[in-house]
Scaffold this motif. Structure first.
Motif, PDB file in Angstrom:
ATOM      1  N   GLY A  35       0.807  -1.208   0.000  1.00 43.02           N
ATOM      2  CA  GLY A  35       0.000   0.000   0.000  1.00 43.02           C
ATOM      3  C   GLY A  35       0.841   1.259   0.000  1.00 43.02           C
ATOM      4  O   GLY A  35       2.072   1.208   0.116  1.00 43.02           O
ATOM      5  N   TYR A  37       0.690   5.232   1.755  1.00 44.94           N
ATOM      6  CA  TYR A  37       0.118   6.193   2.689  1.00 44.94           C
ATOM      7  C   TYR A  37       0.871   7.504   2.502  1.00 44.94           C
ATOM      8  O   TYR A  37       1.946   7.535   1.893  1.00 44.94           O
ATOM      9  CB  TYR A  37       0.265   5.700   4.135  1.00 44.94           C
ATOM     10  N   GLU A  46      -2.203   9.266   6.350  1.00 43.45           N
ATOM     11  CA  GLU A  46      -3.490   8.840   5.820  1.00 43.45           C
ATOM     12  C   GLU A  46      -3.313   7.836   4.687  1.00 43.45           C
ATOM     13  O   GLU A  46      -2.308   7.832   3.977  1.00 43.45           O
ATOM     14  CB  GLU A  46      -4.304  10.039   5.308  1.00 43.45           C
ATOM     15  N   PHE A  47      -4.317   7.022   4.544  1.00 46.04           N
ATOM     16  CA  PHE A  47      -4.353   5.989   3.516  1.00 46.04           C
ATOM     17  C   PHE A  47      -4.472   6.612   2.132  1.00 46.04           C
ATOM     18  O   PHE A  47      -5.231   7.560   1.921  1.00 46.04           O
ATOM     19  CB  PHE A  47      -5.540   5.066   3.788  1.00 46.04           C
ATOM     20  N   ILE A  50      -4.168   0.723  -1.728  1.00 45.38           N
ATOM     21  CA  ILE A  50      -3.702  -0.574  -1.273  1.00 45.38           C
ATOM     22  C   ILE A  50      -3.977  -1.618  -2.343  1.00 45.38           C
ATOM     23  O   ILE A  50      -4.961  -1.503  -3.081  1.00 45.38           O
ATOM     24  CB  ILE A  50      -4.364  -0.953   0.067  1.00 45.38           C
TER      25      ILE A  50
END
Length: 114
Positions: A35, A37, A46-47, A50
């Motif tokens: 992923g 971030y 924060e994301f 992914i």
């Protein structure tokens, strides 16, 4: 132990593009969840995106339609193609892997000028 090394960050103007790369160590890369971030100054991490080991990808609403994550299992590498960049995308971008536990790269700076 999984080592992650990001590259590809830099300075770009609004509307421009960048491609980030993350090279991972390990013989079982294809089994890793990978992923991206990001963390902007003064904000929490924060994301962004992914990719599961099965190839499914998910994106944050803020980047959906502009960013594309892909993985090349033969090269143990994931990519984040970022298009239509905005100043709000300015952040340190971190590569993430989950295998036996969570792993993080050292981060790469992305700066989008207005």
């Amino acid at each position: 132990q999984v080592l992650l090394v990001e590259s590809g960050g830099g300075l770009v103007q609004t509307g421009g593009s960048l491609r980030l790369s993350c090279a991972a160590s390990g013989r079982t890369f294809s089994s890793y969840t990978m992923g991206w971030y990001r963390q902007a100054p003064g904000k929490e991490r924060e994301f962004v995106a992914i990719a599961s080991s099965g190839g499914s990808t998910y994106y944050a609403d803020s980047v959906q339609g502009r960013f594309t994550m892909s993985r090349d299992n033969a090269k143990n590498t994931v990519y984040l193609q970022m298009n239509s960049l905005k100043p709000g995308d300015t952040a340190i971008y971190y590569c993430y892997a989950n295998w036996d536990r969570d792993y993080w790269g050292q981060g790469t700076q992305v700066t989008v000028s207005s």
